[in-house]
Write an enzyme that holds these catalytic residues in place. Structure first.
Site, short mmCIF file in Angstrom:
data_model
loop_
_atom_site.label_atom_id
_atom_site.label_comp_id
_atom_site.label_asym_id
_atom_site.label_seq_id
_atom_site.Cartn_x
_atom_site.Cartn_y
_atom_site.Cartn_z
CG ASP A 117 21.30 -35.34 82.29
OD1 ASP A 117 20.78 -34.94 80.79
OD2 ASP A 117 22.38 -35.13 81.57
CD GLU A 157 23.99 -38.98 73.25
OE1 GLU A 157 25.00 -39.30 72.92
OE2 GLU A 157 23.66 -38.30 74.71
CG HIS A 191 23.24 -33.58 75.49
ND1 HIS A 191 23.01 -34.91 76.51
CD2 HIS A 191 22.07 -33.54 75.60
CE1 HIS A 191 21.69 -35.41 76.58
NE2 HIS A 191 21.10 -34.88 76.23
CB SER A 250 29.08 -25.90 78.39
OG SER A 250 28.14 -26.18 79.98
CB VAL A 299 23.42 -25.30 80.60
CG1 VAL A 299 24.56 -24.42 80.99
CG2 VAL A 299 22.86 -24.45 79.53
CB THR A 330 31.05 -27.96 81.49
OG1 THR A 330 31.06 -29.21 80.65
CG2 THR A 330 32.47 -27.26 82.04
#
Length: 282
Positions: free
Chosen positions: A84, A136, A211, A214, A234, A236
């Site tokens: 990632d 992204e 993204h 969390s 997910v 954090t």
């Protein structure tokens, strides 16, 4: 069970009209917690190792990847391995040897033209080796001390037409988009731009990725998944659960020196968090 590819899991989620949760792995205990949570929820999941996690392990991607893969293979849940937020081309090129079936190549800090060129090359390299590539477009924000970004800040949100052109010019398999979430949020207060999510879904022919999930409340995640978000990242939230459980144990048992005593409740807290998010997106 054998490792499943991320592409297979994404395709299955897309076909069934649901989302797939992906969780960041920093330590062996993260991987174990993800597997346990997936088994508890009866769901598939993605184990993600970020470039920052690789740096934490001294730049050695092979060790943490091997550990995560071993945990995944021992699990009864369908799990895949994903590299990632890769900025380093050298690290990207280690993905195949390390056993990753997918990678997120992050050229989002480059100019648009540089981003397209670098990402197209990453896709060409990945597809030659059967590696699914995510990219992204837009600015999710919140990483490495960045402040959270509002979904309506000019120039931050992903533009649907630009996204469609970007996907066509790069050939990416999935696109992470900026719709109001932010990395590293410890409170779940983010409000997503659901109208934009619908526009992006209609404009972009590949799965969309959220993204910074969390910091997104459950109902916002459910709405985003229903509107077209397929991969929900997910990270954090696991660290928050782990740290809270460890602190609570050490507060109650201040003389503890055996790390297994306080790591175990931390791992259990992460597993419960994983199961919760999987039930939310599923």
């Amino acid at each position: 069970m054998p490792l499943v590819t991320t592409g297979e899991l994404i395709a299955g989620a897309s076909t069934e009209g649901r989302a797939l949760a992906a969780f960041n792995v920093i330590t062996l205990e993260h991987a174990e917690a993800i597997a346990t949570g997936a088994e508890e929820a009866g769901a598939a999941a993605v184990l993600q190792v970020s470039e920052n996690a690789v740096k934490f392990h001294g730049g050695n991607v092979l060790a943490i990847a091997a550990a995560a893969a071993a945990v995944a293979r021992a699990s009864s849940a369908p799990l895949s391995l994903h590299l990632d937020h890769v900025v380093s081309v050298e690290l990207l090129h280690s993905a195949h040897e390390a056993g990753f079936s997918s990678a997120m190549f992050d050229a989002s800090k480059m100019t648009y033209d540089e981003n397209v060129k670098a990402t197209a090359e990453a896709v060409r390299w990945g597809h030659q080796r059967g590696i699914w590539i995510e990219a992204e477009l837009g600015k999710v924000g919140g990483k490495e001390g960045e402040a959270p970004l509002d979904a309506h800040t000019p120039g931050v949100r992903t533009d649907p037409q630009e996204a469609a052109t970007y996907v066509a010019d790069t050939g990416v398999d999935a696109l992470a988009v900026a719709v109001g979430s932010s990395h590293a949020m410890t409170e779940r207060t983010a409000s997503l731009d659901h109208e934009l999510i619908a526009q992006l879904r209609d404009a972009v022919p590949v799965p969309l990725v959220l993204h910074g999930s969390s910091g997104v409340p459950d109902e916002e995640i459910r709405r985003a998944a229903a509107a077209g978000m397929v991969k929900i990242n997910v990270g954090t939230a696991l660290n928050t659960a782990f740290s809270g459980a460890v602190r609570a144990y050490l507060d109650a048992h201040p003389g503890t020196v055996d790390p297994r005593k306080y790591i175990a409740p931390g791992r259990d807290a992460m597993a419960a968090t994983v199961a919760h998010f999987l039930r939310t997106v599923g």
